[in-house]
Motif scaffolding. Structure first.
Motif, PDB file in Angstrom:
ATOM      1  N   VAL A  17       0.832  -1.198   0.000  1.00 55.96           N
ATOM      2  CA  VAL A  17       0.000   0.000   0.000  1.00 55.96           C
ATOM      3  C   VAL A  17       0.870   1.251   0.000  1.00 55.96           C
ATOM      4  O   VAL A  17       0.565   2.237  -0.683  1.00 55.96           O
ATOM      5  CB  VAL A  17      -0.951   0.007   1.208  1.00 55.96           C
ATOM      6  N   GLU A  18       1.944   1.227   0.750  1.00 53.36           N
ATOM      7  CA  GLU A  18       2.858   2.372   0.770  1.00 53.36           C
ATOM      8  C   GLU A  18       3.409   2.643  -0.622  1.00 53.36           C
ATOM      9  O   GLU A  18       3.498   3.806  -1.057  1.00 53.36           O
ATOM     10  CB  GLU A  18       3.991   2.113   1.752  1.00 53.36           C
ATOM     11  N   ALA A  19       3.770   1.587  -1.344  1.00 59.54           N
ATOM     12  CA  ALA A  19       4.288   1.746  -2.704  1.00 59.54           C
ATOM     13  C   ALA A  19       3.215   2.302  -3.638  1.00 59.54           C
ATOM     14  O   ALA A  19       3.496   3.165  -4.483  1.00 59.54           O
ATOM     15  CB  ALA A  19       4.798   0.406  -3.231  1.00 59.54           C
ATOM     16  N   ALA A  73     -13.204 -16.163   6.970  1.00 58.29           N
ATOM     17  CA  ALA A  73     -11.811 -15.944   7.360  1.00 58.29           C
ATOM     18  C   ALA A  73     -11.056 -15.019   6.420  1.00 58.29           C
ATOM     19  O   ALA A  73     -10.171 -14.278   6.848  1.00 58.29           O
ATOM     20  CB  ALA A  73     -11.090 -17.288   7.447  1.00 58.29           C
ATOM     21  N   THR A  74     -11.364 -15.053   5.114  1.00 62.34           N
ATOM     22  CA  THR A  74     -10.617 -14.234   4.155  1.00 62.34           C
ATOM     23  C   THR A  74     -11.226 -12.847   3.960  1.00 62.34           C
ATOM     24  O   THR A  74     -10.750 -12.076   3.127  1.00 62.34           O
ATOM     25  CB  THR A  74     -10.534 -14.937   2.789  1.00 62.34           C
ATOM     26  N   GLY A  75     -12.273 -12.536   4.716  1.00 60.51           N
ATOM     27  CA  GLY A  75     -12.892 -11.220   4.636  1.00 60.51           C
ATOM     28  C   GLY A  75     -12.908 -10.560   5.993  1.00 60.51           C
ATOM     29  O   GLY A  75     -11.922  -9.983   6.442  1.00 60.51           O
ATOM     30  N   TRP A  92     -15.381  -2.421   7.178  1.00 59.27           N
ATOM     31  CA  TRP A  92     -14.295  -3.238   6.621  1.00 59.27           C
ATOM     32  C   TRP A  92     -14.707  -3.828   5.277  1.00 59.27           C
ATOM     33  O   TRP A  92     -15.752  -4.453   5.161  1.00 59.27           O
ATOM     34  CB  TRP A  92     -13.952  -4.341   7.614  1.00 59.27           C
ATOM     35  N   ARG A  93     -13.898  -3.618   4.264  1.00 58.09           N
ATOM     36  CA  ARG A  93     -14.199  -4.099   2.920  1.00 58.09           C
ATOM     37  C   ARG A  93     -12.991  -4.790   2.303  1.00 58.09           C
ATOM     38  O   ARG A  93     -11.848  -4.602   2.730  1.00 58.09           O
ATOM     39  CB  ARG A  93     -14.649  -2.941   2.019  1.00 58.09           C
ATOM     40  N   TYR A 128      -3.246  -8.802   4.913  1.00 55.31           N
ATOM     41  CA  TYR A 128      -3.172  -8.489   3.482  1.00 55.31           C
ATOM     42  C   TYR A 128      -3.772  -7.110   3.194  1.00 55.31           C
ATOM     43  O   TYR A 128      -4.842  -6.977   2.597  1.00 55.31           O
ATOM     44  CB  TYR A 128      -3.858  -9.564   2.643  1.00 55.31           C
ATOM     45  N   ALA A 129      -3.037  -6.093   3.606  1.00 52.28           N
ATOM     46  CA  ALA A 129      -3.509  -4.716   3.524  1.00 52.28           C
ATOM     47  C   ALA A 129      -3.854  -4.281   2.106  1.00 52.28           C
ATOM     48  O   ALA A 129      -4.760  -3.471   1.909  1.00 52.28           O
ATOM     49  CB  ALA A 129      -2.453  -3.773   4.105  1.00 52.28           C
ATOM     50  N   ASP A 130      -3.145  -4.813   1.112  1.00 51.93           N
ATOM     51  CA  ASP A 130      -3.399  -4.393  -0.271  1.00 51.93           C
ATOM     52  C   ASP A 130      -4.784  -4.818  -0.754  1.00 51.93           C
ATOM     53  O   ASP A 130      -5.284  -4.266  -1.742  1.00 51.93           O
ATOM     54  CB  ASP A 130      -2.319  -4.939  -1.213  1.00 51.93           C
ATOM     55  N   GLU A 131      -5.419  -5.763  -0.080  1.00 52.16           N
ATOM     56  CA  GLU A 131      -6.766  -6.196  -0.457  1.00 52.16           C
ATOM     57  C   GLU A 131      -7.848  -5.501   0.362  1.00 52.16           C
ATOM     58  O   GLU A 131      -9.043  -5.701   0.103  1.00 52.16           O
ATOM     59  CB  GLU A 131      -6.913  -7.709  -0.280  1.00 52.16           C
ATOM     60  N   HIS A 132      -7.443  -4.679   1.347  1.00 47.24           N
ATOM     61  CA  HIS A 132      -8.439  -4.104   2.247  1.00 47.24           C
ATOM     62  C   HIS A 132      -8.366  -2.588   2.412  1.00 47.24           C
ATOM     63  O   HIS A 132      -9.408  -1.968   2.656  1.00 47.24           O
ATOM     64  CB  HIS A 132      -8.338  -4.771   3.627  1.00 47.24           C
TER      65      HIS A 132
END
Length: 221
Positions: A17-19, A73-75, A92-93, A128-132
């Motif tokens: 996410v930082e990138a 679990a994955t959400g 949360w999404r 997995y911050a890039d998915e949330h």
């Protein structure tokens, strides 16, 4: 993986996410007329020529970023209660990291000093911050702006944490035509068969097939 500033970027880590935020910041400063921003990888391929892609993006009334509530679990299972009260479980999404956004949303993401610090502190390990982060940020700040779909086609039919990869011989005329028009979706309130402008994951050895079929199937010169 190392980004353009020499910072280490790890898959599934907040560094992703930082990138993305650094890339958006550079793109915003590069040209004040830049209106739409698309994240692509080295395994992406375009499905249409540049004029078609450009027209599709600049005429869109929404941004193309998945943002949905997923139980299990994955959400919701990845949510950390430490994020309260800034980010609640109801906010949360989840969604694909392959985004397309307008200049307003891009500027908001770069300027965010409220939600990103919370993600950086609490979205760790199997979060997995890039998915949330972006899906949650969009849901909180501009929920009406999202089309809730990605412009990148991927094949998740095999299961697992990563989508299928495609080699040279899997790139056929019929496959490319299906990618370009084999789905239906909404665009500016109308139904269209042009849902994906890009596709992944295609291995480097598939390039020769794309170059062969591009003029005939994809409208490239």
């Amino acid at each position: 993986m190392i980004d353009e500033l020499g910072e280490e970027v790890k898959w599934g880590h907040i560094s992703m996410v930082e990138a993305e935020r650094r890339l958006l910041a550079h793109a915003l400063l590069d040209d004040a007329t830049n209106a739409r921003f698309v994240l692509l990888s080295e395994s992406h391929v375009p499905l249409f020529d540049l004029p078609t892609v450009h027209s599709y993006l600049v005429k869109s009334t929404q941004v193309f970023l998945e943002s949905y509530d997923q139980p299990g679990a994955t959400g919701r299972g990845r949510y950390s209660r430490g994020m309260r009260p800034v980010v609640s479980l109801g906010q949360w999404r989840k969604g694909s990291q392959w985004f397309e956004m307008d200049r307003t949303l891009a500027a908001d993401v770069v300027a965010d000093r409220v939600y990103f610090p919370v993600f950086k502190r609490f979205c760790m390990r199997n979060c997995y911050a890039d998915e949330h982060y972006l899906p949650t940020f969009l849901h909180v700040r501009r929920p009406e702006a999202g089309a809730n779909r990605s412009l990148t086609w991927v094949d998740w039919s095999h299961g697992g944490p990563h989508p299928a990869r495609f080699t040279r011989m899997e790139v056929t005329v019929d496959f490319l035509r299906w990618l370009r028009g084999g789905s239906t979706c909404s665009y500016n309130g109308e139904t269209t068969s042009v849902c994906f402008l890009f596709a992944r994951k295609f291995l480097p050895n598939s390039l020769t097939r794309f170059l062969r079929f591009a003029p005939k199937v994809m409208g490239f010169g």
